[in-house]
Design a protein around this motif. Structure first.
Motif, short mmCIF file in Angstrom:
data_model
loop_
_atom_site.label_atom_id
_atom_site.label_comp_id
_atom_site.label_asym_id
_atom_site.label_seq_id
_atom_site.Cartn_x
_atom_site.Cartn_y
_atom_site.Cartn_z
N ARG A 1 -19.05 -70.36 29.46
CA ARG A 1 -20.02 -70.84 28.48
C ARG A 1 -20.94 -69.71 28.03
O ARG A 1 -21.18 -69.53 26.83
CB ARG A 1 -20.84 -71.98 29.07
N ILE B 1 -17.35 -75.95 25.72
CA ILE B 1 -18.69 -76.54 25.85
C ILE B 1 -19.70 -75.75 25.03
O ILE B 1 -20.54 -76.33 24.32
CB ILE B 1 -19.08 -76.60 27.34
N ARG C 1 -19.31 -76.59 21.38
CA ARG C 1 -19.89 -77.90 21.10
C ARG C 1 -21.41 -77.80 21.01
O ARG C 1 -22.05 -78.36 20.13
CB ARG C 1 -19.51 -78.90 22.19
N GLU C 2 -21.99 -77.09 21.95
CA GLU C 2 -23.45 -76.97 21.99
C GLU C 2 -23.98 -76.26 20.75
O GLU C 2 -25.10 -76.51 20.30
CB GLU C 2 -23.88 -76.20 23.24
N LEU D 1 -13.12 -82.73 30.14
CA LEU D 1 -13.15 -82.14 28.82
C LEU D 1 -12.80 -83.19 27.77
O LEU D 1 -12.88 -82.96 26.57
CB LEU D 1 -12.17 -80.97 28.75
N TRP E 1 -20.31 -78.53 33.11
CA TRP E 1 -19.52 -79.04 31.98
C TRP E 1 -20.03 -80.36 31.44
O TRP E 1 -19.51 -80.86 30.46
CB TRP E 1 -18.05 -79.16 32.38
#
Lengths: 358, 358
Positions: A247, A280, A283-284, A306, B305
């Motif tokens: 991430r 992730i 998406r963030e 996920l 996650w």
DNA sequence: CCGTTCGGTCAAATCGTTTCGAGCGGAGTG
DNA sequence: CACTCCGCTCGAAACGATTTGACCGAACGG
């Protein structure tokens, strides 16, 4: 239970009690030699009366010269130990296969938790074979310690070691397949999130000089595999194969480090955990996967969390790898010549890769 | 290296080569007895010349009557082995503490992979102590096997076993705290996702009869803890503490099993993995967390996650639990009286719980 | 100068088993 | 009936170390 207090009954006492010789009593338990059913029963009855529950493993081990214990060196870097589901599945397969032969797995943290030497177990513990699941470095202190003790070694996924069986992975080919898949989808700006290099784990972008200093074979293979297909616009090194590092890396790659108009449209990661972290992060950042950015990984582990996405990933046979390591151990103990087994991998496309934007 | 081919050098050969007695040579290595520096050096030089790398552990173990090996029974149900980060952290703490004493951890799958008996390692492997990390069932065949062999036992988080140290958890209190937290937020329809009960793992809603048949102590404690605070409208049993089972359970709870107008506004799960699955299920169903449904778990593991959500969870000191187990083992070996240690837990509120809707 | 003490070394016993070869009946064969 | 062979049992020798208590010389005190 007529047990003499103080110490546990021995085979000699059982033999005496049963009125047979020690050797005969031994035969009754090992079951291997010729022995009358009647005699065996006599011994077993005597054993039961004395509360004797079978031969003492320590005596047996000394006599046989084998401990029945396989040392497994986990944790090539701190924290890897178990947190990685990849390691876990390999271990599962290994334990299964060794279990069929009555062999036990002794866990050995590779690096000493406190000081900087190798784990004392490496120096002192009894083991018939040691398994180095995550390959060896050049001048690996762990390997040296084992070789000095003449402990046979089985190596997983790394460079070959003289006289040691090797369970390798076709990871260069697999990684290339993943990269080519992205290429085929029209991606030209592909970034790469890499596994640890091996000398002092660090995190950050990788330059040409650093690329020459990769010591960990799996990492080297995957770097090479990517380059067989594409020339990544950026490679980001991580200190461990963990979601949070993926991430962090992807956040850098997708937002701050590269100007937005040059933003990579695809990320190829050396592991699924890193790739999942990248998903992730995307998406963030409000990016859609795979519309804005495609992400591919390596390993093929199940990532139920996920959901609803399914990661595009190069699947490797993890339990089979563990099983292959186990069979290599068994072969070594049987005196067979060490061989190299290379396991196949294959790309499985999921929902996290798609056509390049525009 | 003047090694005689065929067999490795022994302490006796080293002593001969050094011109000292075997006992003196032993002293040179163990370092415990009185010995001149000069003599020790003489022995070490001789050892180096012969390629002797230290005392054979097998001989030492037999003489000492100790193997230095601690059997750890993992996997009370198939697949638990490592997939669970909770287990992993406990194991980490355990390995660390035992490592300081030169003790090694032998992995023992509790249930035999093939047939239905207990793992053969339980019957034959050498170990000084066995650790049952996940408690014991009534008439536990694993416990019986160990007791028959007179292997001392340390129990983690379950009912007390006679003569065995116990590392317990204040989980009933903790679970009650989580449930009360939901109550305080105004939730009245609280559903519960439960850990396995212990006799034939199954999944589905739990009725009153089934509630009386819970055999696994941690599960019983957590069920009781929830009931100390609220009366759940529904309890759903899972076959294992895994994300996918939590998701399945929550999907049932939130959509099909209960009419929508009676839908629970909160879910309390017995583990974080189950809770995380529930969060995912809620998201998939288009429900907002915590606006539409609040979700709380138990364990306090890191769930990177689940980002950006942070799970409300009852934190337990996982590594400390492993460490406490390790210290219990060491105490047992030192001949101390077995004691019970109860570790504290505490609720940490995250972003997944909020006021009840309306 | 002799007796005592002490530090260092050694011999021998022990840990509990497996395995090799010998021995010893009984059965089968010529 | 003698001989061979076979199947079972046994004695003894490892396997490789640790530890106890004896022993011996030197140093020290009286």
């Amino acid at each position: 239970m007529g047990r003499t207090p103080g110490s546990r009954p021995t085979l000699a006492r059982v033999a005496e009690h049963a009125g047979v010789s020690v050797s005969t009593a031994s035969l009754a338990f090992s079951g291997s030699g010729p022995i009358t059913g009647e005699t065996r029963d006599k011994v077993l009855v005597a054993a039961a009366e004395l509360g004797y529950t079978g031969p003492n493993p320590l005596g047996r081990q000394l006599r046989r010269g084998r401990s029945g214990i396989i040392g497994v060196v986990i944790g090539d870097y701190p924290g890897r130990a178990f947190r990685d589901p990849v390691a876990v599945q390999v271990l599962d397969g290994l334990v299964d296969v060794l279990g069929t032969q009555g062999l036990g797995v002794l866990l050995i943290p590779g690096v000493s938790p406190s000081d900087d030497g190798v784990d004392p177990l490496l120096e002192t513990a009894a083991m018939d074979v040691a398994v180095l699941v995550w390959g060896v470095l050049t001048d690996d202190p762990i390997l040296s310690a084992l070789q000095r003790r003449n402990v046979p070694v089985v190596v997983g996924e790394g460079r070959a070691v003289d006289g040691a069986p090797l369970v390798a992975l076709d990871d260069r080919v697999g990684m290339a397949e993943a990269a080519r898949h992205l290429l085929d989808l029209g991606h030209t700006r592909v970034a790469e999130i890499a596994l640890p290099f091996g000398h002092g784990e660090r995190s950050g972008p990788v330059d040409a000089e650093r690329l020459t200093r990769v010591d960990r074979t799996p990492t080297a293979n995957r770097l090479a595999g990517v380059r067989d297909a594409v020339d990544p616009v950026l490679t980001w090194e991580t200190p461990a194969s963990l979601v949070e590092h993926g991430r962090d890396a992807a956040t850098e790659i997708l937002s701050t480090w590269v100007p937005a108009w040059e933003r990579p449209t695809a990320i190829v990661a050396h592991s699924d955990l890193l790739a999942a972290g990248a998903v992730i992060a995307a998406r963030e950042l409000g990016l859609s996967v795979p519309e804005d950015v495609s992400i591919a990984g390596f390993d093929g582990i199940a990532l139920p969390w996920l959901s609803p996405d399914v990661l595009t990933s190069v699947h490797q046979p993890l339990r089979e790898k563990g099983a292959a390591l186990g069979h290599a151990v068994i072969g070594l103990l049987a005196g067979e010549e060490p061989t190299t087994v290379t396991l196949p991998v294959g790309l499985a496309t999921g929902t996290t890769t798609g056509p390049a934007p525009q």
